[in-house]
Design a protein around this motif. Structure first.
Motif, mmCIF file in Angstrom:
data_model
loop_
_atom_site.group_PDB
_atom_site.id
_atom_site.type_symbol
_atom_site.label_atom_id
_atom_site.label_comp_id
_atom_site.label_asym_id
_atom_site.label_seq_id
_atom_site.Cartn_x
_atom_site.Cartn_y
_atom_site.Cartn_z
ATOM 1 N N PHE A 162 -8.765 41.302 39.486
ATOM 2 C CA PHE A 162 -9.544 40.087 39.242
ATOM 3 C C PHE A 162 -9.005 39.335 38.020
ATOM 4 O O PHE A 162 -8.763 39.920 36.959
ATOM 5 C CB PHE A 162 -11.007 40.442 39.023
ATOM 6 N N ASP A 163 -8.839 38.030 38.207
ATOM 7 C CA ASP A 163 -8.382 37.181 37.106
ATOM 8 C C ASP A 163 -8.814 35.745 37.386
ATOM 9 O O ASP A 163 -9.017 35.353 38.543
ATOM 10 C CB ASP A 163 -6.857 37.242 36.967
ATOM 11 N N ILE A 164 -8.988 34.966 36.336
ATOM 12 C CA ILE A 164 -9.374 33.563 36.444
ATOM 13 C C ILE A 164 -8.282 32.727 35.795
ATOM 14 O O ILE A 164 -8.155 32.701 34.564
ATOM 15 C CB ILE A 164 -10.732 33.295 35.760
ATOM 16 N N PHE A 165 -7.448 32.107 36.630
ATOM 17 C CA PHE A 165 -6.355 31.253 36.154
ATOM 18 C C PHE A 165 -5.429 32.007 35.183
ATOM 19 O O PHE A 165 -4.861 31.420 34.259
ATOM 20 C CB PHE A 165 -6.889 29.987 35.481
ATOM 21 N N GLY A 166 -5.305 33.317 35.348
ATOM 22 C CA GLY A 166 -4.424 34.108 34.508
ATOM 23 C C GLY A 166 -4.913 34.335 33.093
ATOM 24 O O GLY A 166 -4.144 34.802 32.239
ATOM 25 N N ILE A 167 -6.186 34.039 32.822
ATOM 26 C CA ILE A 167 -6.711 34.158 31.452
ATOM 27 C C ILE A 167 -6.747 35.614 31.000
ATOM 28 O O ILE A 167 -6.287 35.956 29.899
ATOM 29 C CB ILE A 167 -8.114 33.523 31.361
ATOM 30 N N PHE A 168 -7.305 36.491 31.840
ATOM 31 C CA PHE A 168 -7.440 37.895 31.451
ATOM 32 C C PHE A 168 -6.075 38.566 31.292
ATOM 33 O O PHE A 168 -5.870 39.378 30.385
ATOM 34 C CB PHE A 168 -8.284 38.662 32.473
ATOM 35 N N LYS A 169 -5.135 38.217 32.158
ATOM 36 C CA LYS A 169 -3.800 38.798 32.049
ATOM 37 C C LYS A 169 -3.099 38.332 30.781
ATOM 38 O O LYS A 169 -2.350 39.101 30.151
ATOM 39 C CB LYS A 169 -2.976 38.438 33.281
ATOM 40 N N ALA A 170 -3.339 37.072 30.396
ATOM 41 C CA ALA A 170 -2.723 36.560 29.176
ATOM 42 C C ALA A 170 -3.300 37.226 27.933
ATOM 43 O O ALA A 170 -2.596 37.418 26.934
ATOM 44 C CB ALA A 170 -2.916 35.045 29.098
ATOM 45 N N ILE A 171 -4.585 37.599 27.978
ATOM 46 C CA ILE A 171 -5.233 38.199 26.812
ATOM 47 C C ILE A 171 -4.986 39.701 26.744
ATOM 48 O O ILE A 171 -4.607 40.236 25.694
ATOM 49 C CB ILE A 171 -6.745 37.904 26.840
ATOM 50 N N THR A 172 -5.218 40.403 27.855
ATOM 51 C CA THR A 172 -5.139 41.865 27.848
ATOM 52 C C THR A 172 -3.832 42.407 28.408
ATOM 53 O O THR A 172 -3.560 43.598 28.287
ATOM 54 C CB THR A 172 -6.304 42.452 28.668
ATOM 55 N N GLY A 173 -3.041 41.554 29.034
ATOM 56 C CA GLY A 173 -1.783 42.003 29.610
ATOM 57 C C GLY A 173 -1.882 42.443 31.057
ATOM 58 O O GLY A 173 -0.870 42.712 31.693
ATOM 59 N N GLU A 174 -3.097 42.516 31.604
ATOM 60 C CA GLU A 174 -3.290 42.906 32.995
ATOM 61 C C GLU A 174 -4.626 42.367 33.480
ATOM 62 O O GLU A 174 -5.540 42.130 32.670
ATOM 63 C CB GLU A 174 -3.249 44.424 33.153
ATOM 64 N N PRO A 175 -4.784 42.132 34.776
ATOM 65 C CA PRO A 175 -6.064 41.643 35.302
ATOM 66 C C PRO A 175 -7.136 42.720 35.228
ATOM 67 O O PRO A 175 -6.862 43.893 34.985
ATOM 68 C CB PRO A 175 -5.731 41.272 36.751
ATOM 69 N N LEU A 176 -8.381 42.287 35.463
ATOM 70 C CA LEU A 176 -9.504 43.219 35.407
ATOM 71 C C LEU A 176 -9.663 43.948 36.739
ATOM 72 O O LEU A 176 -9.468 43.372 37.803
ATOM 73 C CB LEU A 176 -10.793 42.471 35.082
ATOM 74 N N ASN A 177 -10.061 45.198 36.669
ATOM 75 C CA ASN A 177 -10.396 45.982 37.855
ATOM 76 C C ASN A 177 -11.917 46.097 37.922
ATOM 77 O O ASN A 177 -12.527 46.846 37.156
ATOM 78 C CB ASN A 177 -9.754 47.366 37.791
ATOM 79 N N LEU A 178 -12.529 45.332 38.835
ATOM 80 C CA LEU A 178 -13.986 45.291 38.940
ATOM 81 C C LEU A 178 -14.531 46.217 40.018
ATOM 82 O O LEU A 178 -15.746 46.262 40.240
ATOM 83 C CB LEU A 178 -14.451 43.857 39.230
ATOM 84 N N PRO A 184 -18.757 42.905 41.355
ATOM 85 C CA PRO A 184 -18.423 42.197 42.604
ATOM 86 C C PRO A 184 -19.648 41.783 43.399
ATOM 87 O O PRO A 184 -19.696 40.675 43.946
ATOM 88 C CB PRO A 184 -17.583 43.233 43.368
ATOM 89 N N TYR A 185 -20.662 42.671 43.471
ATOM 90 C CA TYR A 185 -21.910 42.317 44.156
ATOM 91 C C TYR A 185 -22.525 41.064 43.547
ATOM 92 O O TYR A 185 -22.896 40.119 44.243
ATOM 93 C CB TYR A 185 -22.910 43.466 44.048
ATOM 94 N N ALA A 186 -22.666 41.063 42.221
ATOM 95 C CA ALA A 186 -23.330 39.954 41.537
ATOM 96 C C ALA A 186 -22.557 38.656 41.730
ATOM 97 O O ALA A 186 -23.143 37.603 42.011
ATOM 98 C CB ALA A 186 -23.479 40.272 40.054
ATOM 99 N N LEU A 187 -21.233 38.701 41.585
ATOM 100 C CA LEU A 187 -20.426 37.492 41.719
ATOM 101 C C LEU A 187 -20.485 36.936 43.140
ATOM 102 O O LEU A 187 -20.599 35.718 43.339
ATOM 103 C CB LEU A 187 -18.977 37.788 41.332
ATOM 104 N N MET A 188 -20.420 37.814 44.132
ATOM 105 C CA MET A 188 -20.469 37.354 45.519
ATOM 106 C C MET A 188 -21.830 36.778 45.872
ATOM 107 O O MET A 188 -21.930 35.764 46.566
ATOM 108 C CB MET A 188 -20.115 38.507 46.460
ATOM 109 N N CYS A 189 -22.894 37.410 45.387
ATOM 110 C CA CYS A 189 -24.243 36.911 45.683
ATOM 111 C C CYS A 189 -24.497 35.575 44.989
ATOM 112 O O CYS A 189 -25.070 34.656 45.579
ATOM 113 C CB CYS A 189 -25.287 37.937 45.260
#
Length: 337
Positions: A162-178, A184-189
């Motif tokens: 999971f990433d939003i326009f590459g923001i998380f990868k730019a900050i932490t070096g890798e995307p988030l694993n949700l 994921p439930y909350a975001l999809m709902c």
């Protein structure tokens, strides 16, 4: 008194044939049609009820049988060796009370989030004009028609990386694993992509379209803004449809195994997940106790039937308490749609 009733019946019988003679047999044909229609309707209703209840009654019967009763061809519905051990074993295999608690609060959370987002979306489709409105509503219909399994791989990869326009990868070096979380439930709902969200949007939209616009216009004249009108005027009128959608969302989430296996399988103990693995857990249970290395097919199916009953019993209790509001909500929704 009995003689008067007998005379009255004879009089009614004579009047019927006299009226039938005057109508050239039309009254007899109409009466015969009505009687035949009621008989056929009663047979169809009885058949449908039997088709719905028979599997449930069969599971109830099996859940009280010992293993030897499952192989006895002379036993049809009433067990010869009555036992409650099946419920104890199934409860142990499913870790029932922990799974029941997790399933309850997750289903409540998911249902509330779905109703909030779908109510806003349905009201917007019913009352406002915006660019590409028809296209976006067509996407809602696609959400109803397209099976979730066709999006399984893309959903899993999206939340696993999971990433939003590459923001998380730019900050932490890798995307988030949700994965293995409720995120994921909350975001999809909240994004109206939860389980059956398209159906809820469609139902709520149809309900709001049936409410006269004069109510909103009167609220605007009294000084209410759009948000105030929605909360104070429209939402109270929408209680019937919101009740229906909430119950549907709660029940479908309660028995859902698709999203649960995808996102929560190794994180939370849920009834739907435990029920799917009860056969394998039964083999381990018997092996540990030195009874057998593998459960027989009939015994496994009997334990699955018992577990299924334990899963749906809370839903039956819920409908017993919510029956009046549920039936009322469906009837009012049908009138306004």
């Amino acid at each position: 008194m009995s003689k008067e009733k007998k005379n009255q019946k004879q009089s009614n019988f004579s009047n019927f044939w006299e009226r039938n003679r005057k109508t050239n047999g039309y009254l007899l044909r109409k009466t015969s049609f009505n009687v035949a229609y009621r008989i056929i309707r009663a047979i169809l209703i009885f058949g449908l009820c039997f088709m719905i209840l028979q599997p449930l009654l069969n599971k109830i019967s099996i859940s009280f049988m010992e293993e030897q009763d499952l192989y006895d061809s002379t036993i049809v519905a009433i067990p010869r060796n009555f036992t409650l051990s099946n419920y104890q074993i199934a409860g142990y295999l499913m870790d029932y009370w922990k799974a029941l608690f997790n399933t309850t609060w997750i289903s409540l959370l998911v249902s509330v989030l779905q109703i909030i987002s779908c109510t806003l979306a349905g009201y917007g489709f019913a009352r406002y004009k915006f660019p590409l409105k028809g296209f976006w509503f067509g996407c809602v219909i696609l959400v109803i028609l397209v099976p979730p399994s066709t999006m399984q791989a893309s959903l899993y990869l999206n939340f696993c990386f999971f990433d939003i326009f590459g923001i998380f990868k730019a900050i932490t070096g890798e995307p988030l694993n949700l994965v293995n979380s409720l995120t994921p439930y909350a975001l999809m709902c909240l994004g109206c992509m939860g389980l059956k969200s398209g159906l809820y949007i469609y139902m709520i939209r149809q309900f709001f379209r049936g409410i006269p616009k004069e109510l909103e216009e009167a609220a605007y004249v009294d000084g209410c803004g759009k948000l105030s009108t929605f909360i104070r005027i429209m939402l109270p009128d929408a209680k019937p449809i919101l009740t229906s959608c909430f119950l549907f969302a709660f029940v479908w989430q309660w028995t859902d195994s698709f999203y649960s296996n995808m996102f929560l399988k190794s994180k939370f103990s849920l009834l739907a997940i435990k029920l799917n693995s009860i056969a394998g857990a039964l083999d381990s249970y018997l092996d540990v106790r030195g009874i057998a290395k593998k459960a027989t097919t009939a015994y496994s199916q009997g334990m699955i039937a018992t577990g299924t009953l334990m899963v749906i019993i809370p839903l039956i209790i819920l409908y017993l308490f919510a029956q009046k509001g549920f039936v009322e909500s469906l009837s009012q929704t049908g009138i306004k749609m």
